[in-house]
Write a protein that holds these residues in place. Structure first.
Motif, PDB file in Angstrom:
ATOM      1  N   ASP A 136     -16.556  11.056   6.194  1.00  0.00           N
ATOM      2  CA  ASP A 136     -15.311  10.976   6.951  1.00  0.00           C
ATOM      3  C   ASP A 136     -14.825   9.535   7.102  1.00  0.00           C
ATOM      4  N   GLN A 137     -15.677   8.571   6.832  1.00  0.00           N
ATOM      5  CA  GLN A 137     -15.319   7.176   7.011  1.00  0.00           C
ATOM      6  C   GLN A 137     -14.584   6.646   5.783  1.00  0.00           C
ATOM      7  N   ARG A 138     -13.659   5.714   6.049  1.00  0.00           N
ATOM      8  CA  ARG A 138     -12.978   5.054   4.932  1.00  0.00           C
ATOM      9  C   ARG A 138     -13.954   4.103   4.268  1.00  0.00           C
ATOM     10  N   PRO A 139     -13.852   3.926   2.960  1.00  0.00           N
ATOM     11  CA  PRO A 139     -14.769   2.986   2.306  1.00  0.00           C
ATOM     12  C   PRO A 139     -14.501   1.557   2.761  1.00  0.00           C
TER      13      PRO A 139
ATOM     14  N   LYS B 197      -8.560 -10.550  -4.056  1.00  0.00           N
ATOM     15  CA  LYS B 197      -8.144  -9.162  -4.268  1.00  0.00           C
ATOM     16  C   LYS B 197      -9.051  -8.250  -3.446  1.00  0.00           C
ATOM     17  N   LYS B 198      -8.494  -7.205  -2.861  1.00  0.00           N
ATOM     18  CA  LYS B 198      -9.278  -6.251  -2.076  1.00  0.00           C
ATOM     19  C   LYS B 198     -10.153  -5.421  -3.014  1.00  0.00           C
ATOM     20  N   VAL B 199     -11.437  -5.309  -2.646  1.00  0.00           N
ATOM     21  CA  VAL B 199     -12.423  -4.625  -3.472  1.00  0.00           C
ATOM     22  C   VAL B 199     -13.169  -3.617  -2.606  1.00  0.00           C
ATOM     23  N   VAL B 200     -13.376  -2.427  -3.126  1.00  0.00           N
ATOM     24  CA  VAL B 200     -14.165  -1.427  -2.409  1.00  0.00           C
ATOM     25  C   VAL B 200     -15.634  -1.791  -2.584  1.00  0.00           C
ATOM     26  N   TRP B 201     -16.339  -1.919  -1.454  1.00  0.00           N
ATOM     27  CA  TRP B 201     -17.770  -2.233  -1.479  1.00  0.00           C
ATOM     28  C   TRP B 201     -18.494  -0.932  -1.777  1.00  0.00           C
TER      29      TRP B 201
END
Length: 75
Positions: free
Chosen positions: A5-8, A18-22
């Protein structure tokens, strides 16, 4: 709340911002790409990036320093 349910978590690439998904799916994290990772590595290698602190001890002069310390010479 489950983990699904949490956003990455996203972080800014240390090189280009640049925004990067961990995620484990990103082998370059925290960087966005291999290019940014290598640019950062190169900056460390040529000493553009440094960690603040005392200069490293140059061991080539250690015998001279020890002799001075024994004589009480603080030059």
């Amino acid at each position: 709340m489950s983990q699904h349910d949490q956003r990455p978590l996203t972080v800014a690439c240390p090189q280009c911002q640049k925004k990067v998904v961990w995620s484990e799916k990103n082998p370059y994290r925290p960087f966005c790409s291999e290019r940014c990772k290598l640019i950062d590595l190169g900056a460390w290698a040529d000493e553009s990036h440094r960690i603040a602190g005392e200069p490293a001890l140059d061991e080539t002069n250690i015998d001279e320093w020890l002799a001075r310390a024994e004589r009480g010479d603080e030059r």
